[in-house]
Design a protein around this motif. Structure first.
Motif, PDB file in Angstrom:
ATOM      1  N   CYS A 190      -7.119   0.128   5.230  1.00  0.00           N
ATOM      2  CA  CYS A 190      -5.831   0.773   5.507  1.00  0.00           C
ATOM      3  C   CYS A 190      -5.973   1.635   6.764  1.00  0.00           C
ATOM      4  O   CYS A 190      -6.962   2.344   6.933  1.00  0.00           O
ATOM      5  CB  CYS A 190      -5.427   1.636   4.319  1.00  0.00           C
ATOM      6  SG  CYS A 190      -3.896   2.534   4.587  1.00  0.00           S
TER       7      CYS A 190
ATOM      8  N   CYS B  39       0.240   3.382   3.660  1.00  0.00           N
ATOM      9  CA  CYS B  39       0.768   2.947   4.960  1.00  0.00           C
ATOM     10  C   CYS B  39       2.051   2.140   4.802  1.00  0.00           C
ATOM     11  O   CYS B  39       2.801   1.971   5.764  1.00  0.00           O
ATOM     12  CB  CYS B  39      -0.281   2.145   5.716  1.00  0.00           C
ATOM     13  SG  CYS B  39      -0.672   0.565   4.952  1.00  0.00           S
TER      14      CYS B  39
ATOM     15  N   HIS C 292      -8.441  -2.900   1.004  1.00  0.00           N
ATOM     16  CA  HIS C 292      -7.423  -2.192   1.797  1.00  0.00           C
ATOM     17  C   HIS C 292      -7.392  -0.704   1.432  1.00  0.00           C
ATOM     18  O   HIS C 292      -7.390   0.155   2.298  1.00  0.00           O
ATOM     19  CB  HIS C 292      -6.038  -2.820   1.582  1.00  0.00           C
ATOM     20  CG  HIS C 292      -4.974  -2.155   2.417  1.00  0.00           C
ATOM     21  ND1 HIS C 292      -4.645  -2.561   3.681  1.00  0.00           N
ATOM     22  CD2 HIS C 292      -4.200  -1.063   2.157  1.00  0.00           C
ATOM     23  CE1 HIS C 292      -3.704  -1.769   4.177  1.00  0.00           C
ATOM     24  NE2 HIS C 292      -3.412  -0.843   3.267  1.00  0.00           N
TER      25      HIS C 292
ATOM     26  N   CYS D 211       0.834  -1.198   0.000  1.00  0.00           N
ATOM     27  CA  CYS D 211       0.000   0.000   0.000  1.00  0.00           C
ATOM     28  C   CYS D 211       0.875   1.257   0.000  1.00  0.00           C
ATOM     29  O   CYS D 211       1.750   1.399   0.849  1.00  0.00           O
ATOM     30  CB  CYS D 211      -0.892  -0.028   1.237  1.00  0.00           C
ATOM     31  SG  CYS D 211      -1.703   1.524   1.570  1.00  0.00           S
TER      32      CYS D 211
HETATM   33 ZN   LIG Z   1      -2.436   0.938   3.692  1.00  0.00          ZN
END
Ligand SMILES: [Zn+2]
Length: 326
Positions: A70, A56, A65, A53
């Motif tokens: 997330c 993050c 996500h 991702c």
């Molecule tokens: Zn994330």
């Protein structure tokens, strides 16, 4: 169990009746259909080499996500709104598609509109980070979402607030027409007015901000406080909600200084600025064009004849809302 096509058509309808900009609704549908170019998808296609991702740096970025699970996104959902989505706490345990199905069956069209707009703004934030390496703060994301789920029709303020819808119209080589209408919580007209600036504004947001400044003066003359000024100018609304430029930045645009002036003018009056769709700001728009005929003029408890059709349309919309709640 319902077949997937039955569920799909239910979700489709649920998304399309939501009160949000079409852009957000078609985004929500693409997310539901797993059509977003998230990294797990791009990795499968061999376009990229990792699926972490970008926000993050921890989870694998699939649709769920990116828009729901997330940690950064969760904060946006929780901070975001006075939205009562009980299922949010359990959201991480289901897929985004399941969650949208749940939203469609439990939320009304207003709440569903917020959900679509927030998802869209979350994805906008993600893309800003991926493509321009800009990290937008939560306030920015939320303001962006809010600007996307504004109601289609004019709505009266709650008591004791007054709403002032204002709009400007620029005519080449003539000037800038301005219009404002003040209405109370019953939808009754307190006053309306027109004004004409000999100055042509080449940028619409400057015309709208000058108009706001004039509308604030009018509200003062009428002795009104707690006024919700409503504009359909997205640029003005966004600038209004941005942090004031810090004193360290020496460069302030004319537009920024006009916005700061307006903020200063309403300080301590309980007044604020809200965004409406152009479709909910028709009376003010009509007054702005009438300014070219009337110049500086005011009407108490009424609007000029030419604007009465638009006023009537707003009244009908209110009557529909009242009827729907009975
Ligand atoms: Zn994330």
């Amino acid at each position: 169990m319902a077949s997937s096509s039955v569920i799909n058509s239910k979700v489709w309808k649920g998304i399309w009746r939501a009160e949000a900009s079409p852009k957000c609704k078609s985004f929500a549908w693409r997310a539901y259909m797993e059509e977003l170019p998230v990294k797990t998808f791009l990795l499968e296609k061999g376009v990229i080499e990792d699926k972490l991702c970008p926000c993050c740096g921890e989870g694998e970025e699939d649709t769920t996500h990116a828009l729901l699970a997330c940690e950064e996104v969760k904060r946006i959902w929780f901070v975001a709104l006075d939205l009562k989505v009980e299922s949010l706490s359990a959201a991480t345990k289901c897929s985004l598609s399941q969650w949208i199905e749940e939203c469609v069956s439990t939320l009304d069209k207003k709440e569903m509109g917020m959900v679509c707009a927030i998802m869209w703004a979350i994805w906008h934030r993600r893309n800003a980070l991926v493509f321009t390496e800009k990290k937008l703060d939560y306030a920015h994301v939320i303001a962006k979402a809010r600007s996307m789920f504004v109601p289609v029709e004019w709505q009266p303020p709650s008591h004791p607030n007054v709403k002032a819808n204002f709009a400007a119209a620029v005519r080449d080589n003539v000037g800038t027409g301005m219009g404002v209408i003040f209405r109370n919580s019953l939808g009754s007209t307190i006053a309306s007015g027109t004004s004409l600036l000999a100055q042509e504004c080449f940028e619409s947001q400057i015309a709208e901000t000058l108009c706001m400044s004039w509308a604030i003066e009018q509200s003062g003359e009428l002795g009104l406080s707690d006024v919700i000024f409503e504009t359909d100018c997205q640029r003005l609304y966004r600038k209004w909600n941005q942090e004031s430029s810090s004193s360290s930045s020496a460069y302030t645009t004319y537009f920024e200084s006009l916005v700061e002036d307006c903020k200063f003018m309403i300080e301590g009056t309980g007044s604020s600025l809200a965004l409406v769709r152009p479709s909910a700001n028709k009376v003010a728009q009509c007054l702005a064009t009438l300014a070219f005929d009337y110049g500086e003029r005011g009407w108490i408890e009424e609007v000029p004849q030419e604007a009465s059709l638009y006023l009537q349309a707003d009244d009908n919309a209110i009557a529909d809302i009242v009827a729907a709640h009975q």
